[in-house]
Design a protein around this motif. Structure first.
Motif, PDB file in Angstrom:
ATOM      1  N   ILE A 102       0.842  -1.203   0.000  1.00  0.00           N
ATOM      2  CA  ILE A 102       0.000   0.000   0.000  1.00  0.00           C
ATOM      3  C   ILE A 102       0.876   1.251   0.000  1.00  0.00           C
ATOM      4  CG2 ILE A 102      -1.729   1.322   1.277  1.00  0.00           C
ATOM      5  CD1 ILE A 102      -2.730  -1.320  -0.105  1.00  0.00           C
ATOM      6  N   VAL A 103       1.977   1.213   0.746  1.00  0.00           N
ATOM      7  CA  VAL A 103       2.903   2.350   0.763  1.00  0.00           C
ATOM      8  C   VAL A 103       3.480   2.588  -0.638  1.00  0.00           C
ATOM      9  CG1 VAL A 103       5.092   3.185   1.693  1.00  0.00           C
ATOM     10  CG2 VAL A 103       3.451   2.083   3.205  1.00  0.00           C
ATOM     11  N   ILE A 104       3.785   1.503  -1.343  1.00  0.00           N
ATOM     12  CA  ILE A 104       4.286   1.635  -2.719  1.00  0.00           C
ATOM     13  C   ILE A 104       3.187   2.183  -3.626  1.00  0.00           C
ATOM     14  CG2 ILE A 104       5.137   0.348  -4.719  1.00  0.00           C
ATOM     15  CD1 ILE A 104       6.607  -1.482  -2.655  1.00  0.00           C
ATOM     16  N   ALA A 105       1.951   1.698  -3.424  1.00  0.00           N
ATOM     17  CA  ALA A 105       0.820   2.249  -4.197  1.00  0.00           C
ATOM     18  C   ALA A 105       0.711   3.753  -3.961  1.00  0.00           C
ATOM     19  CB  ALA A 105      -0.478   1.546  -3.796  1.00  0.00           C
ATOM     20  N   ARG A 106       0.843   4.154  -2.706  1.00  0.00           N
ATOM     21  CA  ARG A 106       0.783   5.586  -2.371  1.00  0.00           C
ATOM     22  C   ARG A 106       1.912   6.355  -3.071  1.00  0.00           C
ATOM     23  NH1 ARG A 106       1.614   6.777   3.852  1.00  0.00           N
ATOM     24  NH2 ARG A 106       3.715   6.142   3.258  1.00  0.00           N
ATOM     25  N   ALA A 107       3.092   5.737  -3.111  1.00  0.00           N
ATOM     26  CA  ALA A 107       4.264   6.407  -3.707  1.00  0.00           C
ATOM     27  C   ALA A 107       4.113   6.618  -5.204  1.00  0.00           C
ATOM     28  CB  ALA A 107       5.530   5.602  -3.411  1.00  0.00           C
ATOM     29  N   ILE A 108       3.358   5.745  -5.881  1.00  0.00           N
ATOM     30  CA  ILE A 108       3.260   5.867  -7.344  1.00  0.00           C
ATOM     31  C   ILE A 108       1.981   6.578  -7.804  1.00  0.00           C
ATOM     32  CG2 ILE A 108       4.739   3.865  -7.796  1.00  0.00           C
ATOM     33  CD1 ILE A 108       2.256   2.187  -8.350  1.00  0.00           C
ATOM     34  N   LEU A 109       1.163   7.071  -6.865  1.00  0.00           N
ATOM     35  CA  LEU A 109      -0.104   7.704  -7.223  1.00  0.00           C
ATOM     36  C   LEU A 109       0.065   8.804  -8.269  1.00  0.00           C
ATOM     37  CD1 LEU A 109      -1.926   8.054  -3.784  1.00  0.00           C
ATOM     38  CD2 LEU A 109      -2.832   6.873  -5.804  1.00  0.00           C
ATOM     39  N   ASN A 110       1.062   9.655  -8.066  1.00  0.00           N
ATOM     40  CA  ASN A 110       1.258  10.808  -8.950  1.00  0.00           C
ATOM     41  C   ASN A 110       2.275  10.537 -10.058  1.00  0.00           C
ATOM     42  OD1 ASN A 110      -0.543  12.975  -8.060  1.00  0.00           O
ATOM     43  ND2 ASN A 110       0.543  12.784  -6.116  1.00  0.00           N
ATOM     44  N   LYS A 111       2.476   9.243 -10.359  1.00  0.00           N
ATOM     45  CA  LYS A 111       3.384   8.833 -11.441  1.00  0.00           C
ATOM     46  C   LYS A 111       4.740   9.518 -11.333  1.00  0.00           C
ATOM     47  CE  LYS A 111      -0.526   7.840 -14.423  1.00  0.00           C
ATOM     48  NZ  LYS A 111      -1.301   8.123 -15.621  1.00  0.00           N
TER      49      LYS A 111
END
Length: 226
Positions: free
Chosen positions: A151-160
């Protein structure tokens, strides 16, 4: 220009609270590169990352990150820089009072995504990318360590982001879960996002190859033997 480095440090000195941490750092990061930072605790790995996202000032030398001059960057521009970076911490730093979905929505709203439908679509997309598409309704404490890190990685890639900084992302995970997290980061890297990852687990370096820099004795040097 396409081949311009995303990060360029030339003869950079890094201090923290008057103490010299790293001297004469020369470092480059290009699009799609996967870079490991290794070295003992206290040798400056996390400190180096802090200079990239503007948490610590650069004392000497030339330093640019995504076109920003880190010697002269103004406080108001640091927020813009950080929107282009994804940061993955060892201790997750998820908001514990809201669901996974709401954690991700909070970031999107804070970074200027106004349309609900666009936010919803992007959240579904990143959860699918990290293999967590059915976990949006869960609270962080209902997830395992490995799931929280996804989930932390998902958060990190939200804004591409063009760069992901991953500070010991496997540090609190068992060996197999840690391997899966690095595998996920490498998959993201193949899409063109450059990644800098600090780690103590040298076994990962042979299984998931990348460029290696070593911190020690106030130096940051590229290590050729890995």
């Amino acid at each position: 220009m396409e081949d311009q480095p995303l990060i360029s440090y030339k003869n950079v000195d890094i201090n923290q609270q008057e103490l010299g941490i790293l001297n004469n750092v020369n470092f480059e990061l290009k699009k799609g590169e996967f870079v490991y930072l290794i070295g003992k605790v206290g040798t400056g790995k996390s400190t180096f990352l802090k200079t990239i996202y503007g948490e610590l000032d650069i004392c000497e030398g030339e330093a640019t990150v995504l076109g920003y001059d880190m010697r002269t960057i103004k406080q108001k521009n640091i927020a813009s820089l950080r929107r282009k970076l994804g940061i993955v911490f060892q201790d997750f730093q998820l908001l514990t009072d809201r669901t996974v979905y709401d954690n991700l929505d909070f970031v999107l709203r804070a970074t200027g995504w106004k349309q609900f439908s666009e936010r919803e679509s992007r959240i579904e997309e990143v959860l699918r990318l990290v293999g967590m598409e059915n976990k949006g309704y869960k609270m962080p404490n209902e997830l395992s360590g490995g799931e929280q890190q996804r989930i932390v990685i998902a958060r990190a890639i939200l804004n591409k982001p063009e760069i992901i900084l991953a500070d010991e992302p496997t540090g609190n995970l068992d060996v197999e879960t840690g391997r899966n997290i690095v595998k996920l980061l490498q998959e993201i890297c193949t899409q063109g996002t450059a990644i800098i990852m600090t780690t103590h687990n040298l076994n990962l370096l042979s299984e998931f190859p990348g460029k290696v820099y070593c911190c020690g004795q106030h130096q940051l040097r590229e290590a050729s033997e890995y």
